[in-house]
Design an enzyme around this catalytic site. Structure first.
Site, PDB file in Angstrom:
ATOM      1  CB  SER A  16     -50.950 -36.531  28.576  1.00 16.09           C
ATOM      2  OG  SER A  16     -52.284 -36.845  28.265  1.00 16.09           O
ATOM      3  CD  GLU A  51      -3.035  -0.843   0.106  1.00 14.21           C
ATOM      4  OE1 GLU A  51      -3.337   0.339  -0.193  1.00 14.21           O
ATOM      5  OE2 GLU A  51      -3.512  -1.832  -0.470  1.00 14.21           O
TER       6      GLU A  51
END
Length: 856
Positions: free
Chosen positions: A466, A186
């Site tokens: 149940s 860079e």
């Protein structure tokens, strides 16, 4: 004369030049002052922004780490799922942390470095053998035997993050290879320039002219940092000027190390939906699931290459571009002497090696995360979780979560297809919980597990049918002087006139009354009439108290229909209730949150297991045994062929009126799992508990490793043989009977056919060999405070029930009053029949105060 004019002309020109020079000087002075003033303004903006700069870091969430132990039970598929969640790569020869290999049944694993809540563990090797689903020969990298080995924890997302997400690193922690590669690619003049690089600009201009297009920029790393922090990316002359001026100012105030650190933390390197991946620290985890300081050169090259354009070089969408860009960076690394020729050849031949896209999504497990946020809320503010970069360690088991998700998604689709149910109308939820610790191992709240909407596991309150019945039978089993598993219960019609004039007349699913049946058979076959009779004899309030002691906090109606399931609960609440039964009566507070630390892994807050005993161990074990019979011979027997018979599975089906809800709640010795199926509009599903939820529950359980063998009964339990009438069949005098566990406090009546004299009984009793000797009173499991005289009041209570229902405390809930259960037939057991021809028995301290008002 002419000379005079010339002199005057020259003087006039000199005056004009002087005036222009003066004007230019004044203009330059004004410009310089204006520039100085503007730079002073920019300087203030720069320093205020940078000196007060704080990153907003969402909390990072980690699954529980897998701990390999000698003798540990584990399926190969489960182990592979754990490796997949960690994004470990399978290799023939291990070359880096985060990899594993398999040769036959022998495994080798190279763990990554990881900061756990209690310690940081470096990368390390381990080997072991997995045979017959059991880990053995566990050894470290030096070949020494070890008892256990902890892997790193999978990153399963982040909490409440905004658009920008990052994992900042300090300059001292930046690997030199990363810094040098970034500079080489860079900004090669970075160590020497003062913010702008004329040589770099000139070099870029030449390259662009030669290429005939824009191929290279002249911005320095400092300028790029300024642009990332202060400006948008729209090109303009004004932005370029401001960028250059602020770059110079930044170089004046801050050293190169700080500038490089901030750039490495600020550069955009990817996108995941609305989440931006910023900085090399997070990008390393996002693309490779590795810390930045563990990356190899080819991985560093890819990340540096992405800085040029993370979208254009996206390695998942454009792998060829990304590979070409990475190799270009590797070439620059070789030219700069960062790697040699041999390394260049090695790394350019490697694949990209990125993990699957989306592995670190912000919320990949929405149902689990919702519960996690509930547990975090009393201790941390919304802002802290969104910005403070906390590390949150949870109980989620990735392999079990994947298994649960697949079972729900595939199971729902298959049921719609097989049962002719309209596509995409059936919904589902499941919760898996560790019996002992209360840790929530997995949670799914939608048939689409990734859907972050309505979480049915936590929010869908549906009648449980149940599933509530075990509380009725437990209330009876807590009275060993009155009830035991062999006690005969009357399965006969029930008629109760309620306060509003309605008549409650429940029915069995098969519309039949079965007469006198043993208590455990009534439980296993889920007889409504027998359960109603038993519950009314026990008293509604007593059953309500039992439900509370099982850890249920939801509203409980004071109507008889409560006994058969007119109770609304979420799957999470049901799981907590059944976990208490599975854990021998000890209620453990369910938890997803184990520990929290700051961003550096320090200042750790641990959240301890919270438990209390709600039910004594003896009746809890007796109830468990009854629920095991439900799996073997009762309503859960559909799963028997698919589950190993050597594992003590126990569970209960649940079906509500008109088949609106299909439930199954059950457990192995280690794990409790609950599955619910239904429709969001509460319409009929045509599924019972055994035809809907049970197959999905079975699919989950059959793929999990389990402890084999019977569950060891607690002190205070003994097994005795009884006949169909519940009478004790002394093996000294007769054969046959059915062996059932009883409390030592239970006094059974002897079977008449087994009575007789044994002249040697006194001799055996003298030496403590009598079979029916009970432990001394003080050594027995304590009783439950039930007065034996209460047995005489049962009929009185029952006759008073109708008056109670008309009392001031009766509540109307507008709920269904009858429940159904799957019709199944238990096989006759010839061994239960007695010699006399009796009828056979059918089968933490918070870091801060609660901050409720800070949450949206």
């Amino acid at each position: 004369m002419a000379s005079t004019k010339r002199r005057r002309s020259k003087a006039s020109q000199a005056k004009r030049r002087y005036r222009w020079l003066k004007f230019l000087f004044l203009l330059a002075l004004v410009g310089a002052l204006a520039l100085a003033g503007y730079m002073a303004y920019l300087d203030v903006q720069l320093r205020e922004r940078l000196d007060s700069r704080q990153y907003q870091l969402p909390a990072r969430v980690y699954a529980r780490p897998l701990v390999l132990r000698e003798g540990m039970v584990m399926h190969p598929d489960e182990l592979a799922s754990e490796f997949a969640a960690l994004n470990y790569r399978e290799q023939k020869t291990l070359s880096e942390p985060g990899s594993w290999s398999q040769e036959g049944m022998n495994y080798r694993v190279w763990r990554r470095d990881f900061i756990h809540s209690d310690a940081r563990e470096p990368a390390a090797l381990v080997s072991f053998r997995l045979r017959n689903d059991e880990i053995s020969n566990l050894r470290d990298g030096d070949g020494q035997r070890i008892a256990e080995f902890r892997l790193d924890a999978a990153n399963i997302g982040s909490l409440l993050g905004g658009g920008d997400d990052r994992n900042p690193v300090r300059f001292s922690d930046i690997p030199p290879l990363v810094a040098n590669t970034l500079i080489a690619v860079e900004d090669q003049d970075f160590p020497n320039h003062f913010g702008i690089s004329p040589r770099g600009i000139a070099r870029a201009m030449v390259a662009n002219v030669q290429a005939g297009r824009l191929v290279q920029g002249g911005s320095t790393i400092t300028q790029q940092l300024v642009k990332n922090i202060f400006f948008d990316h729209k090109p303009s002359l004004q932005r370029k000027i401001n960028e250059a001026l602020m770059a110079v100012l930044m170089e004046i105030h801050y050293d190169k190390g700080y500038i490089l650190q901030e750039y490495i933390n600020e550069v955009w390197l990817g996108q995941q939906g609305a989440r931006g991946i910023y900085g090399f620290g997070l990008a390393s985890e996002f693309y490779f699931q590795q810390p930045l300081d563990t990356l190899e050169p080819h991985q560093v090259a890819l990340l540096v290459g992405l800085a040029k354009g993370a979208s254009y070089y996206n390695p998942w969408r454009h792998p060829e571009r990304a590979l070409q860009r990475r190799n270009t960076v590797l070439e620059l690394m070789q030219e700069q002497g960062l790697i040699n020729q041999a390394e260049f050849d090695l790394y350019t031949a490697k694949p990209l090696g990125v993990v699957k896209g989306g592995v670190t999504a912000q919320n990949p497990y929405p149902a689990f995360t919702e519960r996690l946020l509930e547990e975090l809320r009393p201790y941390y503010s919304y802002e802290e979780l969104r910005t403070a970069g906390l590390r949150i360690y949870t109980s989620l088991a990735p392999s079990l979560q994947k298994l649960a998700e697949e079972a729900i998604s595939n199971g729902v689709q298959q049921l719609e297809k097989d049962r002719g149910i309209k596509t995409n109308t059936l919904q589902a939820a499941t919760v898996l919980m560790d019996n002992h610790s209360g840790n929530v191992l997995a949670m799914v709240g939608d048939r689409d597990p990734d859907y972050p909407g309505f979480n049915r596991a936590l929010e869908a309150r549906r009648q449980v049918g149940s599933l509530i019945k075990p509380a009725v039978f437990l209330t009876a089993l807590e009275r060993p002087e009155e009830y035991n598993l062999a006690t005969l219960i009357d399965d006969a019609p029930v008629r109760i006139e309620e306060a509003d004039g309605d008549v409650w007349m429940p029915q069995n699913f098969d519309k039949l009354a079965h007469g006198q049946v043993p208590l455990y058979v009534a439980l296993a076959k889920s007889y409504n009439l027998a359960t109603a009779h038993l519950g009314l004899d026990l008293g509604l309030q007593n059953v309500r108290q039992t439900i509370r002691r099982l850890g249920v906090e939801t509203s409980l109606p004071r109507v008889p229909a409560m006994l058969l399931g007119a109770v609304e609960m979420t799957p999470f609440e049901v799981a907590s209730m059944y976990q208490t039964i599975a854990n021998g009566g000890e209620t453990v507070e369910p938890r997803t949150l184990l520990a929290v630390s700051d961003a550096d892994g320090e200042r750790v807050q641990n959240f301890r297991r919270r438990a209390h005993r709600g039910v004594d161990a003896v009746p809890a074990y007796l109830l468990r045994w009854g629920l095991e019979q439900a799996m073997r011979e009762g309503t859960g027997r559909r799963s028997a062929k698919r589950l190993p018979s050597s594992v003590a599975f126990a569970g209960k089906t649940g079906t509500t009126n008109n088949n609106r809800d299909s439930w199954f709640a059950g457990f192995s010795p280690e794990i409790t799992a609950v599955v619910w199926l239904g429709r969001d509009d509460n319409e009929r599903t045509r599924l019972t508990g055994s035809t809907g939820a049970l197959p999905i529950w079975t699919e989950i359980m059959r793929k999990l490793p389990h402890e084999h063998g019977p569950v060891e009964p607690p002190r205070g339990v003994e097994f005795k043989s009884v006949n169909a009438r519940g009478e004790y069949m002394d093996p000294d005098y007769c054969r046959g009977g059915y062996e059932i566990p009883f409390s030592y406090e239970t006094r059974l009546q002897p079977a008449p056919e087994c009575q007789g004299r044994d002249r040697w009984r006194w001799f055996r009793n003298l030496f403590g060999n009598g079979r029916s000797q009970a432990a001394p009173r003080e050594q027995m499991t304590p009783g439950w405070g039930v007065d034996p005289s209460e047995q005489q009041l049962r009929e009185q209570r029952r006759s008073q029930m109708q008056e109670q229902l008309r009392g001031d405390d009766a509540e109307e809930f507008g709920i269904d009053r009858g429940y159904e259960e799957e019709p199944v037939e238990l096989p006759r057991n010839p061994s239960i029949e007695s010699d006399s021809g009796g009828a056979p028995v059918e089968e933490a301290q918070p870091i801060g105060p609660a901050l409720e008002d800070q949450w949206p």
